[in-house]
Design an enzyme around this catalytic site. Structure first.
Site, PDB file in Angstrom:
ATOM      1  NE  ARG A  71     -29.721  43.109 -26.406  1.00 27.85           N
ATOM      2  CZ  ARG A  71     -29.194  44.330 -26.290  1.00 27.85           C
ATOM      3  NH1 ARG A  71     -29.774  45.241 -25.536  1.00 27.85           N
ATOM      4  NH2 ARG A  71     -28.083  44.644 -26.923  1.00 27.85           N
ATOM      5  CE1 TYR A  72     -35.464  41.894 -23.761  1.00 26.55           C
ATOM      6  CE2 TYR A  72     -35.331  43.825 -25.172  1.00 26.55           C
ATOM      7  CZ  TYR A  72     -35.171  43.236 -23.936  1.00 26.55           C
ATOM      8  OH  TYR A  72     -34.719  43.976 -22.877  1.00 26.55           O
ATOM      9  NE  ARG A 118     -39.877  43.678 -26.497  1.00 23.78           N
ATOM     10  CZ  ARG A 118     -39.633  42.588 -25.770  1.00 23.78           C
ATOM     11  NH1 ARG A 118     -39.779  41.379 -26.284  1.00 23.78           N
ATOM     12  NH2 ARG A 118     -39.200  42.696 -24.528  1.00 23.78           N
ATOM     13  CB  CYS A 132     -30.804  63.612 -31.536  1.00 35.90           C
ATOM     14  SG  CYS A 132     -30.682  61.825 -31.400  1.00 35.90           S
ATOM     15  CB  CYS A 154     -29.251  63.404 -24.160  1.00 36.64           C
ATOM     16  SG  CYS A 154     -30.917  63.718 -24.754  1.00 36.64           S
ATOM     17  CB  CYS A 177     -26.886  60.007 -25.664  1.00 37.88           C
ATOM     18  SG  CYS A 177     -27.560  58.934 -26.950  1.00 37.88           S
ATOM     19  NE  ARG A 227     -29.114  52.816 -29.206  1.00 35.39           N
ATOM     20  CZ  ARG A 227     -30.436  52.834 -29.003  1.00 35.39           C
ATOM     21  NH1 ARG A 227     -31.149  53.877 -29.384  1.00 35.39           N
ATOM     22  NH2 ARG A 227     -31.027  51.803 -28.436  1.00 35.39           N
ATOM     23  CG  ASP A 283     -27.970  52.358 -20.460  1.00 31.65           C
ATOM     24  OD1 ASP A 283     -28.415  51.501 -19.671  1.00 31.65           O
ATOM     25  OD2 ASP A 283     -28.560  52.704 -21.503  1.00 31.65           O
ATOM     26  CG  ASP A 336     -31.168  48.123 -21.481  1.00 30.44           C
ATOM     27  OD1 ASP A 336     -31.091  46.884 -21.623  1.00 30.44           O
ATOM     28  OD2 ASP A 336     -31.627  48.886 -22.358  1.00 30.44           O
ATOM     29  CE  LYS A 350     -35.582  48.969 -22.706  1.00 28.05           C
ATOM     30  NZ  LYS A 350     -35.241  48.248 -23.962  1.00 28.05           N
TER      31      LYS A 350
END
Ligand SMILES: *Cc1c(COP(=O)(O)O)cnc(C)c1O
Length: 371
Positions: A92-93, A96, A105, A109, A112, A114, A272, A309, A316
């Site tokens: 995206r950037y 990076r 995981c 969470c 999350c 994702r 999010d 975000d 972000k």
């Protein structure tokens, strides 16, 4: 099998065990768990002090997850899939990329970002690793790679070693970052062998995930100490959430405790717009209030950036409380400090030299008084 793998095996992942151990009626969350898997490690289970506390809310499924805000929420609110040039990579950037090496995981969470894919089987295949390496090799502007969630520390040392070593052969890739919730939820994973392995790939950074001061225990402190001793600079990321950490005093304590275990607070995220997570979201003002309560009141090292975000892949955006910069012109700047006191900062007059109408430059040492 290593101890951490045994610990993982003993995690709670089915609703019957959840009912037996924590008293949550199995039927109340059966549907939710079939869509969004659960995993609570024995270590984290021990940290739950009472029903509905900050750790409970993060990992124990809730029937509320089945009631999405369909107008605002999405499965992939950050449009990561649109920005994915090869499987497992998000670009995206400019300089990076994010890499997903596994869907697993240590804990799932409930908030999350994702949720759409974590917990389903899947690890980066050798073919896809080749594609990732080829893509980064061809894109010489990429100088930073972030291993993101699923948690990269869920793969065994040997595989992680292989992935890191393939990436380290790319000359323009300067830094590697591992994003992980493992030190705070499965601290037994941080072994001397793991530390020896990651040490080979410096400069390697780790960003850890912590949301509440109760997560900073002696076990966690020990795990972070081992990583820091291996020369890994540690940062932290925190998600701001209703009833968990939406309190300036709780956040201040968390940030101070993190610094004390050699973890530098990096980001606080506005939660999010993930499907089925509206019960976690706070108003944006809360984050600004928290930053105001930190800046100046405690070590600057303990103050992270508060970021949103932006939905649909905007990336972000760091936001700051209003009103610290009261005035700015060619001659002076007026600022307000953390105690609401007001100060004037004179602009350097030499900068006016670039301006056609500027006055002759006055050498700083000849200046008699500060205007
Ligand atoms: C967060 C993120 C990064 C890393 O951002 P930094 O601000 O450099 O930490 C890179 N790519 C994507 C897609 C991200 O979401």
């Amino acid at each position: 099998m290593d101890q951490w793998q045994k610990d993982l095996k003993e995690s709670i992942h089915d609703v019957e065990t959840l009912e037996k151990v924590l008293g949550v009626p199995a039927e109340s969350v059966r549907e939710v768990v079939s869509e969004y898997p659960m995993r609570i490690t024995p270590y984290l289970l021990k940290q739950i002090k009472e029903k509905g506390d900050a750790i409970w809310k993060q990992v124990v499924p809730s029937p509320e997850e089945a009631y999405p805000d369909t107008a605002c929420e999405a499965e992939d609110p950050l449009h990561e899939e649109k920005d994915s040039p090869v499987p497992g990579l998000v670009h995206r950037y400019p300089d990076r990329v994010l890499l997903f090496v596994t869907n697993q995981c240590p804990i799932y969470c409930r908030f999350c970002t994702r949720k759409r894919f974590v917990g389903s089987p899947g690890t980066l295949t050798p073919e896809n690793l080749d594609k990732v390496v080829a893509y980064i090799t061809a894109h010489t502007e990429i100088r930073d790679i972030i291993f993101s969630g699923g948690d990269p520390l869920m793969v065994v040392d040997k595989l992680l070693d292989r992935i890191l070593s393939a990436l380290r052969k790319i000359p323009h890739l300067e830094i590697i970052r591992l994003g992980t919730r493992v030190p705070g939820s499965l601290p037994s994973r941080i072994t001397p062998a793991f530390c020896e392995m990651v040490k080979k790939y410096h400069p390697l950074y780790m960003n850890l995930h912590f949301n509440h001061p109760d997560e900073i225990t002696p076990e966690v402190s020990h795990a972070c100490g081992m990583l820091a001793d291996a020369g890994v600079p540690l940062g932290s990321q925190t998600v701001l959430m209703e009833g968990i950490n939406d309190d300036p005093q709780v956040m201040k304590q968390l940030m101070q405790k993190l610094l004390a275990i050699r973890v530098k607070p990096y980001y606080i995220y506005q939660a999010d717009l993930v499907r089925g997570t509206q019960h976690f979201r706070t108003r944006v003002e809360k984050g600004l209030e928290i930053i105001s309560a930190l800046r100046g009141h405690t070590s600057g090292m303990a103050v992270p950036h508060f970021v949103i975000d932006a939905p649909q892949g905007g990336g972000k955006v760091a936001i700051l409380p209003e009103g610290t910069l009261l005035h700015l012109d060619e001659d002076e700047v007026i600022v307000k400090n953390y105690e609401d006191k007001i100060f004037k900062y004179p602009q350097p007059q030499s900068s006016k030299a670039n301006n056609e109408n500027a006055l002759p430059v006055i050498a700083p040492l000849q200046r008699e008084s500060c205007h």
